[in-house]
Design a protein around this motif. Structure first.
Motif, PDB file in Angstrom:
ATOM      1  N   GLY A  71       0.818  -1.200   0.000  1.00 61.06           N
ATOM      2  CA  GLY A  71       0.000   0.000   0.000  1.00 61.06           C
ATOM      3  C   GLY A  71       0.850   1.248   0.000  1.00 61.06           C
ATOM      4  N   LEU A  72       2.004   1.178   0.670  1.00 62.85           N
ATOM      5  CA  LEU A  72       2.926   2.310   0.716  1.00 62.85           C
ATOM      6  C   LEU A  72       3.471   2.607  -0.677  1.00 62.85           C
ATOM      7  N   THR A  73       3.820   1.559  -1.412  1.00 59.91           N
ATOM      8  CA  THR A  73       4.314   1.742  -2.778  1.00 59.91           C
ATOM      9  C   THR A  73       3.241   2.354  -3.665  1.00 59.91           C
ATOM     10  N   ARG A  74       2.020   1.843  -3.563  1.00 58.02           N
ATOM     11  CA  ARG A  74       0.920   2.385  -4.387  1.00 58.02           C
ATOM     12  C   ARG A  74       0.650   3.846  -4.049  1.00 58.02           C
ATOM     13  N   SER A  75       0.739   4.192  -2.773  1.00 55.57           N
ATOM     14  CA  SER A  75       0.525   5.579  -2.373  1.00 55.57           C
ATOM     15  C   SER A  75       1.610   6.485  -2.951  1.00 55.57           C
ATOM     16  N   PHE A  76       2.868   6.011  -2.942  1.00 56.86           N
ATOM     17  CA  PHE A  76       3.955   6.803  -3.506  1.00 56.86           C
ATOM     18  C   PHE A  76       3.768   6.982  -5.012  1.00 56.86           C
ATOM     19  N   LEU A  77       3.309   5.948  -5.695  1.00 60.65           N
ATOM     20  CA  LEU A  77       3.094   6.053  -7.138  1.00 60.65           C
ATOM     21  C   LEU A  77       2.024   7.086  -7.460  1.00 60.65           C
ATOM     22  N   THR A  78       1.000   7.168  -6.623  1.00 54.86           N
ATOM     23  CA  THR A  78      -0.021   8.199  -6.802  1.00 54.86           C
ATOM     24  C   THR A  78       0.598   9.581  -6.679  1.00 54.86           C
ATOM     25  N   SER A  79       1.464   9.762  -5.680  1.00 56.29           N
ATOM     26  CA  SER A  79       2.158  11.043  -5.504  1.00 56.29           C
ATOM     27  C   SER A  79       3.090  11.324  -6.679  1.00 56.29           C
ATOM     28  N   LEU A  80       3.744  10.274  -7.189  1.00 60.50           N
ATOM     29  CA  LEU A  80       4.660  10.430  -8.322  1.00 60.50           C
ATOM     30  C   LEU A  80       3.904  10.879  -9.571  1.00 60.50           C
ATOM     31  N   ASP A  81       2.764  10.254  -9.823  1.00 58.55           N
ATOM     32  CA  ASP A  81       1.960  10.641 -10.992  1.00 58.55           C
ATOM     33  C   ASP A  81       1.518  12.099 -10.891  1.00 58.55           C
ATOM     34  N   LYS A  82       1.091  12.530  -9.717  1.00 54.59           N
ATOM     35  CA  LYS A  82       0.655  13.911  -9.539  1.00 54.59           C
ATOM     36  C   LYS A  82       1.823  14.873  -9.742  1.00 54.59           C
ATOM     37  N   ALA A  83       2.990  14.524  -9.206  1.00 48.77           N
ATOM     38  CA  ALA A  83       4.155  15.392  -9.357  1.00 48.77           C
ATOM     39  C   ALA A  83       4.545  15.551 -10.827  1.00 48.77           C
ATOM     40  N   LEU A  84       4.421  14.476 -11.606  1.00 47.32           N
ATOM     41  CA  LEU A  84       4.741  14.556 -13.032  1.00 47.32           C
ATOM     42  C   LEU A  84       3.712  15.402 -13.776  1.00 47.32           C
ATOM     43  N   ASP A  85       2.446  15.277 -13.401  1.00 47.89           N
ATOM     44  CA  ASP A  85       1.419  16.131 -14.010  1.00 47.89           C
ATOM     45  C   ASP A  85       1.670  17.600 -13.686  1.00 47.89           C
ATOM     46  N   ASP A  86       2.070  17.870 -12.439  1.00 48.45           N
ATOM     47  CA  ASP A  86       2.383  19.245 -12.042  1.00 48.45           C
ATOM     48  C   ASP A  86       3.570  19.784 -12.845  1.00 48.45           C
ATOM     49  N   LEU A  87       4.575  18.924 -13.073  1.00 51.38           N
ATOM     50  CA  LEU A  87       5.744  19.350 -13.844  1.00 51.38           C
ATOM     51  C   LEU A  87       5.353  19.657 -15.291  1.00 51.38           C
ATOM     52  N   LYS A  88       4.486  18.852 -15.854  1.00 51.57           N
ATOM     53  CA  LYS A  88       4.017  19.105 -17.216  1.00 51.57           C
ATOM     54  C   LYS A  88       3.356  20.475 -17.311  1.00 51.57           C
ATOM     55  N   SER A  89       2.513  20.775 -16.321  1.00 49.09           N
ATOM     56  CA  SER A  89       1.826  22.072 -16.319  1.00 49.09           C
ATOM     57  C   SER A  89       2.805  23.213 -16.095  1.00 49.09           C
ATOM     58  N   GLU A  90       3.701  23.058 -15.141  1.00 53.19           N
ATOM     59  CA  GLU A  90       4.666  24.110 -14.801  1.00 53.19           C
ATOM     60  C   GLU A  90       5.604  24.406 -15.965  1.00 53.19           C
ATOM     61  N   SER A  91       5.974  23.380 -16.723  1.00 50.31           N
ATOM     62  CA  SER A  91       6.949  23.557 -17.808  1.00 50.31           C
ATOM     63  C   SER A  91       6.292  23.958 -19.125  1.00 50.31           C
ATOM     64  N   HIS A  92       4.963  24.142 -19.102  1.00 50.65           N
ATOM     65  CA  HIS A  92       4.222  24.533 -20.302  1.00 50.65           C
ATOM     66  C   HIS A  92       4.464  23.573 -21.467  1.00 50.65           C
ATOM     67  N   GLY A  93       4.540  22.285 -21.132  1.00 52.79           N
ATOM     68  CA  GLY A  93       4.639  21.254 -22.153  1.00 52.79           C
ATOM     69  C   GLY A  93       6.053  20.879 -22.558  1.00 52.79           C
ATOM     70  N   LEU A  94       7.088  21.572 -22.029  1.00 53.04           N
ATOM     71  CA  LEU A  94       8.445  21.146 -22.343  1.00 53.04           C
ATOM     72  C   LEU A  94       8.683  19.725 -21.831  1.00 53.04           C
ATOM     73  N   PHE A  95       8.075  19.408 -20.672  1.00 57.65           N
ATOM     74  CA  PHE A  95       8.048  18.023 -20.204  1.00 57.65           C
ATOM     75  C   PHE A  95       6.727  17.430 -20.652  1.00 57.65           C
ATOM     76  N   GLU A  96       6.780  16.396 -21.485  1.00 57.47           N
ATOM     77  CA  GLU A  96       5.577  15.771 -22.015  1.00 57.47           C
ATOM     78  C   GLU A  96       5.252  14.491 -21.262  1.00 57.47           C
ATOM     79  N   ARG A  97       3.956  14.166 -21.184  1.00 62.14           N
ATOM     80  CA  ARG A  97       3.541  12.912 -20.583  1.00 62.14           C
ATOM     81  C   ARG A  97       2.736  12.090 -21.572  1.00 62.14           C
ATOM     82  N   ARG A  98       3.152  12.117 -22.822  1.00 63.16           N
ATOM     83  CA  ARG A  98       2.451  11.299 -23.811  1.00 63.16           C
ATOM     84  C   ARG A  98       2.528   9.844 -23.422  1.00 63.16           C
ATOM     85  N   ARG A  99       1.412   9.150 -23.539  1.00 62.13           N
ATOM     86  CA  ARG A  99       1.373   7.719 -23.191  1.00 62.13           C
ATOM     87  C   ARG A  99       1.561   6.894 -24.453  1.00 62.13           C
ATOM     88  N   PRO A 100       2.232   5.724 -24.342  1.00 63.56           N
ATOM     89  CA  PRO A 100       2.470   4.882 -25.527  1.00 63.56           C
ATOM     90  C   PRO A 100       1.167   4.289 -26.027  1.00 63.56           C
TER      91      PRO A 100
END
Length: 311
Positions: free
Chosen positions: A282-311
């Protein structure tokens, strides 16, 4: 021989605490006759007289007092286990071991791990920074709960992979560079520039070289390094320009590096891996949720310079 039941021990303990069967009945929320039956069964099971009955009152024997001390120690341990279980449910107890490649470890993962630790006091967090292949080995051997790597081809059956972001390399320039006002950098813009290359044994080096060769652009290849953050440090010092992963670049942007979109697109994938033979905690799953949110925040903050395109 019959075995003691937890309910019998509970009744014995309640009588010892309250001094009467009626008081024990109130503690356990049952009837007084039910307490009497449990005590009778309890004494019959242990084969020792625990109470002397005088004038309708129960008086503990020395054996009862000795046994009560043992019961109390057991109940203290049980309460400790109950608290530990509650802490696990609330993610305030446990350990999370993360291995990561350097590209995500300059600032991004340490900052995320720190926020996660503050949100879950009592949880210990370990972050080991290794090469991508070493991260794979550490996770495959189940020494770590998860690993963050660049998107290399994996053929290790002991690990499971999930793509975090299908992103792209960005161009980094020193402050005040002649191209600092450009929205997008193309190979022709870097004609004749001193270029900080990534190590020759890395596949991304050959991909980058191919982009410039196809465009017929000549660079001054005077510097090469194994690590993206080292390339950024060279550029920040004014030694040249480079193409690096966007997470590392975004950290150095705060230090004065100029980060620009580069065309054509040079793909760079971030992945997370887990031990295949062990379920995620459960601890790992909780961290992954935080990781996904942090990456989404980075995408927004960088105005798309960091992309999160999914395969």
């Amino acid at each position: 021989m019959a075995r003691l039941t937890y309910r019998q021990i509970e009744a014995f303990r309640a009588v010892m605490i309250s001094g009467t069967t009626s008081g024990a009945a109130d503690i356990l929320c049952v009837s007084q006759p039910a307490i009497s039956r449990l005590l009778t069964d309890f004494e019959a099971t242990v084969g020792v007289t625990m109470f002397e009955r005088r004038r309708r009152r129960l008086h503990p024997t020395p054996e009862a007092r000795f046994f009560f001390e043992e019961v109390e120690r057991a109940f203290v341990s049980l309460e400790h286990l109950s608290r530990a279980a509650e802490e696990l449910r609330e993610f305030h107890l446990g350990a999370l071991r993360i291995a990561s490649m350097p590209a995500a470890s300059v600032e991004f993962l340490p900052a995320l791990a720190d926020r996660f630790g503050q949100a879950h006091p009592g949880v210990s967090v370990t972050l080991q920074v290794r090469s991508t292949q070493q991260v794979v080995d550490l996770v495959a051997s189940q020494q770590f709960d998860l690993g963050v790597i660049s998107g290399i081809a994996l053929d290790d059956p002991a690990v499971e992979e999930r793509t975090l972001a299908d992103s792209r390399l960005v161009c980094v320039l020193p402050s005040g560079h002649r191209l600092a006002d450009r929205e997008v950098i193309v190979p022709e813009d870097l004609e004749g520039e001193v270029f900080v290359s990534l190590g020759s044994e890395q596949s991304i080096r050959h991909t980058i070289d191919g982009v410039f060769n196809n465009a017929g652009v000549k660079r001054q290849l005077l510097i090469d390094t194994q690590l993206h953050y080292a390339a950024c440090a060279f550029v920040l010092a004014g030694s040249g320009v480079s193409l690096v992963d966007p997470i590392t670049a975004w950290h150095y942007r705060r230090l004065g590096l100029v980060v620009k979109r580069f065309e054509p697109r040079v793909a760079y994938r971030y992945s997370v891996i887990f031990p295949r033979q062990r379920g995620q905690s459960g601890l790992t799953r909780s961290f992954l949720t935080s990781l996904d949110k942090a990456l989404d925040d980075l995408k927004s903050e960088s105005h798309g310079l960091f992309e999160r395109r999914r395969p």
